[in-house]
Enzyme design. Sequence first.
Site, PDB file in Angstrom:
ATOM      1  N   ALA A   1      38.823  52.231 109.675  1.00 36.42           N
ATOM      2  CA  ALA A   1      39.448  51.077 109.026  1.00 36.42           C
ATOM      3  C   ALA A   1      39.322  49.821 109.903  1.00 36.42           C
ATOM      4  O   ALA A   1      38.240  49.500 110.375  1.00 36.42           O
ATOM      5  CB  ALA A   1      40.899  51.401 108.683  1.00 36.42           C
ATOM      6  N   SER A   2      40.452  49.145 110.169  1.00 38.94           N
ATOM      7  CA  SER A   2      40.390  47.825 110.807  1.00 38.94           C
ATOM      8  C   SER A   2      40.068  47.849 112.289  1.00 38.94           C
ATOM      9  O   SER A   2      39.899  46.775 112.889  1.00 38.94           O
ATOM     10  CB  SER A   2      41.711  47.079 110.584  1.00 38.94           C
ATOM     11  OG  SER A   2      41.808  46.654 109.249  1.00 38.94           O
ATOM     12  N   ILE A   3      39.951  49.022 112.901  1.00 38.34           N
ATOM     13  CA  ILE A   3      39.405  49.056 114.262  1.00 38.34           C
ATOM     14  C   ILE A   3      37.968  48.528 114.243  1.00 38.34           C
ATOM     15  O   ILE A   3      37.442  48.078 115.259  1.00 38.34           O
ATOM     16  CB  ILE A   3      39.475  50.482 114.843  1.00 38.34           C
ATOM     17  CG1 ILE A   3      40.933  50.942 114.947  1.00 38.34           C
ATOM     18  CG2 ILE A   3      38.829  50.556 116.218  1.00 38.34           C
ATOM     19  CD1 ILE A   3      41.098  52.373 115.427  1.00 38.34           C
ATOM     20  N   SER A   4      37.363  48.539 113.054  1.00 34.06           N
ATOM     21  CA  SER A   4      36.028  47.953 112.890  1.00 34.06           C
ATOM     22  C   SER A   4      36.012  46.493 113.325  1.00 34.06           C
ATOM     23  O   SER A   4      34.978  45.991 113.794  1.00 34.06           O
ATOM     24  CB  SER A   4      35.590  48.058 111.425  1.00 34.06           C
ATOM     25  OG  SER A   4      35.591  49.398 110.980  1.00 34.06           O
TER      26      SER A   4
END
Length: 560
Positions: free
Chosen positions: A169-172
């Site tokens: 997810a938003s660790i991207s």
Amino acid sequence: MYRLLLAVTTRAATPRGWAWGCGRRGAHQRAGSGLPRLGPGWAGGLGLGLGLALGVKLAGALRGAAPAPPPAAPDPDAEASPQAEQPPPREQPLAPRSPQTPTASPPRRYARAIDSSRDLLHRIKDEVGAPGIVVGVSVDGKEIWSEGLGYADIENRVPCKPETVMRIASISKSLTMVAIAKLWETGKLDLDIPVQHYVPEFPEKEYEGEKVSVTTRLLISHLSGIRHYEKDMKKVKEEKAYKALKMMKEMMESDQGKELKDKGDKNNEKNDFAKAKIEQDNEAKGRNSKPVKKKNDFEQDELYLKEKFENSIESLKLFKNDPLFFKPGSQFLYSTFGYTLLAAIIERASGYKFLDYMQKIFHELDMLTTVQEEHEPVIYNRARFYVYNKKRRLVNTPYVDNSYKWAGGGFLSTVGDLLKFGNAMLYGYQVRLFKNSNENLLPGYLKPETMVMIWTPVPNTEMSWDKEGKYAMAWGVVEKKQTYGSCRKQRHYASHTGGAVGASSVLLILPEELDAESVCNKVPPRGIVVSIICNMQSVGLNSTALKIALEFDKDRSDIP
């Protein structure tokens, strides 16, 4: 013993006892040997003699045996004697495979931290009903513990393991920041000029009739005013106003409390009246300004897009013509679409397709299992993703295509790869502190000044997963703080959480507190890195990761 001797002598005394006892092979050997056939009397006598001899030997051994000492009072001489060593414990049969798959035995010094952290993860998993969860922990750059709990695939009973691949997810966003930083370091990207310099396809913007500029720096820290999944500007503004009023009320109450304490009991009655009046006014304002109930991210249609986008420029059509919700730089508004625009900027500044450029970075960081999420390719160890329906039944998530948000939330990875990434960031951040004591250190993947910039909190931002912190550049950062002696001490750390359809994640880095003396005879990275991924959405993991990091830091500090 009596029954054994009786059986031996009876069998030996039988006329065909030896032929029966030795089988057909013995009978054929005697027949072809040319020896005289032995009579039954001889065989019986031999059997009886052997039986009596065995009985005498066993009886003598029993008479000479001494009683075993009680277990509570062992003989110290026997412990010191090498001949009196206890035999190794009998090997236990292997238990059936369970949905808990640890890696090789971790160092004993962290056994307490591992047991405590495993118990904590079991509690979280049970509380939220998550099918599976995977954790990885490294200490000073070395992976100490990684383990899977539960199932990566419930239907086929595939347990989670350290190699399980899930949506991060938003660790991207933190991964995408590395690409931006690399381009900035080489002079190919200016963070402070309008984005139209790189992506003219994105139209120039106005806010309340005034021309405004959206820059790369503002996009990174969610200060651009570009919307998130919620399209209703009125709802977003009402919610922001309500939060601001609530925060102001809490600050006023805190300030009033301090004033009351300073003035003493003399004016208590007067101040109490004034405080009550202010509270009534604030409550009235709160009722009037309370926002209309806003859908959460997982109720937004755009989160479940199934359309395949060929490139980042094409993805811009989802939001490029929408108005800005706020004047750029004035307010924080978390936006995954802002990172879609950043992907387009990376393509133009680098000359590569966004995914090709990111794969180059992953290769250099040795993140070999980190890839963009696509439906068609065979990705080994990929988990399935789950959600609870309205009847609280576990179901598979619907199919989604994340090609519109690869930069902001579309990558897959493992806890091991995330640990490598975290340690690369920590090394770059700390290497400047070790240069005087160790001149042979390799440079970090990003320069020290770059990492300091990335982990410096930005004004007017928020960190939704920890109110003590601020958003920096694709990372949330909590700074070191201690208000009172022998009381709560807030450690400095950086982290990013993630929430996607059927997935939750966190990557947290807790640097060691270093000074000029403590860096001697040490090399970076120094600190704890924790990564957790889960195949269930809406699972808050940051506080769990921080607790785990502090547990390992405690065991690490206890070692001289």
